[in-house]
Design an enzyme around this catalytic site. Sequence first.
Site, mmCIF file in Angstrom:
data_model
loop_
_atom_site.group_PDB
_atom_site.id
_atom_site.type_symbol
_atom_site.label_atom_id
_atom_site.label_comp_id
_atom_site.label_asym_id
_atom_site.label_seq_id
_atom_site.Cartn_x
_atom_site.Cartn_y
_atom_site.Cartn_z
ATOM 1 N N GLU A 206 0.816 -1.219 0.000
ATOM 2 C CA GLU A 206 0.000 0.000 0.000
ATOM 3 C C GLU A 206 0.848 1.266 0.000
ATOM 4 O OE1 GLU A 206 -3.039 -0.222 2.993
ATOM 5 O OE2 GLU A 206 -3.894 -2.038 2.132
ATOM 6 N N LYS A 338 -15.929 -1.146 1.626
ATOM 7 C CA LYS A 338 -15.138 -1.683 0.514
ATOM 8 C C LYS A 338 -16.100 -2.282 -0.504
ATOM 9 C CE LYS A 338 -11.054 -2.949 3.274
ATOM 10 N NZ LYS A 338 -10.438 -4.061 4.043
#
Length: 429
Positions: A206, A338
């Site tokens: 990330e 999400k």
Amino acid sequence: MYIEIIDVFAREVLDSRGNPTVEVEVMLEDGSIGRAIVPSGASTGKFEALELRDGDKKRYLGKGVLKAVENVNELIAPKLLGLNAYDQVYIDNVLLELDGTENKSKLGANAILGVSMAVARAAANSLQLPLYKYLGGVNAKVLPVPLMNVINGGAHADNNLDIQEFMIVPAGAPSFREALRYGAETFHALKKILKEAGHVTAVGDEGGFAPNLKNNEEAIQVLIQAIQSAGYEPGKDIFIALDVAASEFYNEETGKYFIDGSEKTVDELIEYYKSLIEKYPIISIEDPFDQEDWEAYQKFNKEVGNKVQIVGDDLYVTNVKRLQKGIELKASNSILIKLNQIGSVTETLNAIELAKTNNMTNVISHRSGETEDTFIADLAVATNAGLIKTGSLSRSERIAKYNQLLRIEEELGDVAQYRGLDAFYSIKR
């Protein structure tokens, strides 16, 4: 309003980890095209909708998505041709009925979501509207406060930190543009500090650093140092957020959590978190307990939920049924959103709406396996969520979302709002 879908096509592409994922293109009768790519997670909740993988070890170590692609091209496409692209809810319902399972295991959440997102994009393009305006209407105007994951641990890194994400939160900035600058400058200050201390400064999935430190608390201390080194004040300009992802170090047999080299009971873990909250400007803690430990969430929310955002990710998996249970139990004051946990645009919007009407905050989130697709940036503004989690200040698949938010802020002009601390409306700060 009516516009026909004339073509739906899927292909296998790669995500930011070099794993296959599904890309879908939808074409409308006026020639408008919508394209979307589905992300993929590493630390997945056990209640998430099913991501369909081929399991053929000869291709991509079994991670191919040709079956999901085939499901779009052979099963889904024929059902959508001739339908009205402007009716997102109806189209998503057609997809859900076609699948017919609770967790989308027949067609695959990756197949369904790719189509759902691409239809929304095509419809927006047809109306010559930005995606955030199409999804959110005229009142879509809130730029999100970013929770920037700059130190990685847990399942996202090969280091000795148990907590999965240590984030900086520039809630004291006056605008999104400035928040991004605060974050980037702190990221560079952090890199310098780690380098000088002899740590490797390669970045993880990330875009954050993954140093080996003494313990989790040292990671927080290094963040404080970086914030100050960049010229900002911790607890005023920039706050700290944690994603513990506690399910990853929970022992189901003993009911204990293995963190910082020792086993902790729920009560000991709560005291550990409380000590960190007292010492540092921590504004948000995600997944502090196992995804089935509802009682621990209730207790923690009762004790600190008035001053710290407690975010359910694996706990809720963007699922309205699980969220409803959390609301009834007062398990948390926030939900992580999400798209691919639930698998359609409509269901995602339903979860966001339910959380909002119960005074819970929504944190719109990426996955660790991302792509150049910027759908979540528009989704954050469309829903006025006020909070987004889309990684560090490096790696193009993360920066793509930040850059899209810069464009949106510019386009909105004086109407744009950056709410800072007020975005955390479920707590008192």
